[in-house]
Design a protein around this motif. Sequence first.
Motif, PDB file in Angstrom:
ATOM      1  N   LEU A   1       9.154   2.120 -10.373  1.00 53.09           N
ATOM      2  CA  LEU A   1       7.820   2.001 -10.958  1.00 53.09           C
ATOM      3  C   LEU A   1       7.917   1.777 -12.465  1.00 53.09           C
ATOM      4  CD1 LEU A   1       4.907   2.282  -9.773  1.00 53.09           C
ATOM      5  CD2 LEU A   1       4.919   4.602 -10.692  1.00 53.09           C
ATOM      6  N   ILE A   2       7.251   0.754 -12.944  1.00 49.61           N
ATOM      7  CA  ILE A   2       7.304   0.402 -14.364  1.00 49.61           C
ATOM      8  C   ILE A   2       5.996   0.727 -15.058  1.00 49.61           C
ATOM      9  CG2 ILE A   2       7.384  -1.656 -15.876  1.00 49.61           C
ATOM     10  CD1 ILE A   2       9.527  -2.643 -13.806  1.00 49.61           C
ATOM     11  N   TYR A   3       4.921   0.668 -14.332  1.00 46.32           N
ATOM     12  CA  TYR A   3       3.597   0.891 -14.930  1.00 46.32           C
ATOM     13  C   TYR A   3       2.651   1.358 -13.830  1.00 46.32           C
ATOM     14  CZ  TYR A   3      -0.992  -0.098 -16.873  1.00 46.32           C
ATOM     15  OH  TYR A   3      -2.292   0.026 -17.289  1.00 46.32           O
ATOM     16  N   GLU A   4       1.730   2.234 -14.222  1.00 44.01           N
ATOM     17  CA  GLU A   4       0.701   2.670 -13.273  1.00 44.01           C
ATOM     18  C   GLU A   4      -0.560   3.041 -14.038  1.00 44.01           C
ATOM     19  OE1 GLU A   4       1.698   6.108 -10.875  1.00 44.01           O
ATOM     20  OE2 GLU A   4       0.018   5.680  -9.508  1.00 44.01           O
ATOM     21  N   ASP A   5      -1.691   2.690 -13.500  1.00 43.24           N
ATOM     22  CA  ASP A   5      -2.961   3.227 -13.994  1.00 43.24           C
ATOM     23  C   ASP A   5      -3.859   3.464 -12.784  1.00 43.24           C
ATOM     24  OD1 ASP A   5      -4.236   0.792 -13.326  1.00 43.24           O
ATOM     25  OD2 ASP A   5      -3.982  -0.021 -15.346  1.00 43.24           O
TER      26      ASP A   5
ATOM     27  N   CYS B   1       0.851  -1.200   0.000  1.00 45.93           N
ATOM     28  CA  CYS B   1       0.000   0.000   0.000  1.00 45.93           C
ATOM     29  C   CYS B   1       0.883   1.246   0.000  1.00 45.93           C
ATOM     30  CB  CYS B   1      -0.915   0.026   1.217  1.00 45.93           C
ATOM     31  SG  CYS B   1      -2.353  -1.064   1.091  1.00 45.93           S
ATOM     32  N   LYS B   2       1.951   1.210   0.787  1.00 47.00           N
ATOM     33  CA  LYS B   2       2.846   2.376   0.855  1.00 47.00           C
ATOM     34  C   LYS B   2       3.541   2.611  -0.478  1.00 47.00           C
ATOM     35  CE  LYS B   2       3.664   2.465   5.794  1.00 47.00           C
ATOM     36  NZ  LYS B   2       4.511   2.050   6.903  1.00 47.00           N
ATOM     37  N   ILE B   3       3.952   1.539  -1.152  1.00 50.12           N
ATOM     38  CA  ILE B   3       4.566   1.700  -2.481  1.00 50.12           C
ATOM     39  C   ILE B   3       3.525   2.248  -3.455  1.00 50.12           C
ATOM     40  CG2 ILE B   3       5.470   0.415  -4.460  1.00 50.12           C
ATOM     41  CD1 ILE B   3       7.052  -1.316  -2.448  1.00 50.12           C
ATOM     42  N   ALA B   4       2.309   1.698  -3.412  1.00 46.43           N
ATOM     43  CA  ALA B   4       1.249   2.170  -4.334  1.00 46.43           C
ATOM     44  C   ALA B   4       0.910   3.636  -4.086  1.00 46.43           C
ATOM     45  CB  ALA B   4       0.005   1.299  -4.166  1.00 46.43           C
TER      46      ALA B   4
END
Length: 115
Positions: free
Chosen positions: A18-22, A7-10
């Motif tokens: 970080l390689i991908y995020e949506d 959760c903390k990383i998110a």
Amino acid sequence: MSDCIFCKIANKEIDSNLIYEDESVVAFSDINPQAPTHILVVPKKHIGSINDFQEVDKDLAAHILVDVVPKLVKDLKIDESGYRVVINTGEEGGQTVPHLHVHLLGGRKMTWPPG
Ligand code: 5GP
Ligand code: ZN
């Protein structure tokens, strides 16, 4: 969940590669890679494990497997050579972080059984 490392990383409270995020998912490099490519695909929502999936999570689960993983393996050019997708679940399943995560491993020949 406030004391959950993923959760903390998110939430960007802890750094990651970080390689991908949506809107619903992050993907970042595993801190202790077991293959040349070792990425963790993690829902932003705290879900403990597969055991905790709810009806409302169906779209999220499908999104990870139908959209995110295929996009990542194509971007990383391991879609043709092959890769492994793993969800360790519970103690005997080898899960050490109690926030659902999909391991995406590639770049080397995998063995079976996984041990
Ligand atoms: P599990 O054993 O629960 O299936 O997988 C947890 C994974 O998370 C492990 O492969 C471990 O190396 C990785 N991991 C644990 N803590 C961190 C962290 O703080 N940052 C990153 N990037 N990976 C982590
Ligand atoms: Zn969490």
